[in-house]
Design a protein around this motif. Structure first.
Motif, PDB file in Angstrom:
ATOM      1  N   LEU A  45     -49.405  -7.767  43.119  1.00 55.73           N
ATOM      2  CA  LEU A  45     -49.439  -8.147  41.716  1.00 55.73           C
ATOM      3  C   LEU A  45     -48.040  -8.527  41.258  1.00 55.73           C
ATOM      4  N   VAL A  46     -47.993  -9.487  40.367  1.00 54.20           N
ATOM      5  CA  VAL A  46     -46.734  -9.942  39.789  1.00 54.20           C
ATOM      6  C   VAL A  46     -46.849  -9.762  38.283  1.00 54.20           C
ATOM      7  N   PHE A  47     -45.856  -9.102  37.694  1.00 56.35           N
ATOM      8  CA  PHE A  47     -45.840  -8.871  36.248  1.00 56.35           C
ATOM      9  C   PHE A  47     -44.737  -9.706  35.620  1.00 56.35           C
ATOM     10  N   VAL A  48     -45.081 -10.414  34.534  1.00 56.06           N
ATOM     11  CA  VAL A  48     -44.123 -11.238  33.810  1.00 56.06           C
ATOM     12  C   VAL A  48     -44.236 -10.843  32.336  1.00 56.06           C
ATOM     13  N   ILE A  49     -43.114 -10.443  31.737  1.00 56.21           N
ATOM     14  CA  ILE A  49     -43.138  -9.955  30.358  1.00 56.21           C
ATOM     15  C   ILE A  49     -42.052 -10.636  29.551  1.00 56.21           C
ATOM     16  N   ASN A  50     -42.422 -11.107  28.369  1.00 57.11           N
ATOM     17  CA  ASN A  50     -41.461 -11.685  27.433  1.00 57.11           C
ATOM     18  C   ASN A  50     -41.384 -10.745  26.229  1.00 57.11           C
ATOM     19  N   PHE A  51     -40.295 -10.003  26.132  1.00 59.12           N
ATOM     20  CA  PHE A  51     -40.108  -9.048  25.040  1.00 59.12           C
ATOM     21  C   PHE A  51     -39.552  -9.683  23.771  1.00 59.12           C
ATOM     22  N   SER A  52     -39.202 -10.951  23.828  1.00 58.80           N
ATOM     23  CA  SER A  52     -38.616 -11.609  22.653  1.00 58.80           C
ATOM     24  C   SER A  52     -39.630 -11.661  21.510  1.00 58.80           C
ATOM     25  N   PRO A  53     -39.209 -11.331  20.294  1.00 57.18           N
ATOM     26  CA  PRO A  53     -40.126 -11.400  19.149  1.00 57.18           C
ATOM     27  C   PRO A  53     -40.364 -12.826  18.657  1.00 57.18           C
ATOM     28  N   SER A  54     -39.525 -13.787  19.094  1.00 55.42           N
ATOM     29  CA  SER A  54     -39.667 -15.128  18.538  1.00 55.42           C
ATOM     30  C   SER A  54     -39.530 -16.277  19.541  1.00 55.42           C
TER      31      SER A  54
END
Length: 82
Positions: free
Chosen positions: A1-10
């Motif tokens: 599995l590959v996890f990609v996360i964008n924590f930016s609010p904007s």
């Protein structure tokens, strides 16, 4: 599995390159942008991404990564009958 996360609010990223362990086909198995999680359904869970060798020698593929979104992708098994 590959996890990609964008924590930016904007900040959303179009054409964000995801580095994966091996070349092949990858598909989203979970997207926090799905309407079931209160998202906008901007990420298709039926689309198959093709990871090939990038000029730097690493397998990658581009993806749209909206702000405040997490994705889980799984490598799709190759069908030897095709």
């Amino acid at each position: 599995l590959v996890f990609v996360i964008n924590f930016s609010p904007s900040e959303s990223y179009e054409g964000y390159f995801v580095t994966v362990p091996t070349t092949g086909r990858y598909q989203v198995t979970l997207s926090t942008d799905a309407s079931a999680f209160g998202g906008w359904d901007r990420i298709s869970e039926s689309y198959v991404y093709h990871a090939g060798k990038h000029p730097d020698g690493k397998p990658k593929f581009p993806i749209y990564l909206p702000a405040r979104t997490g994705l889980c992708l799984k490598k799709v098994k190759e069908n030897p009958q095709l």
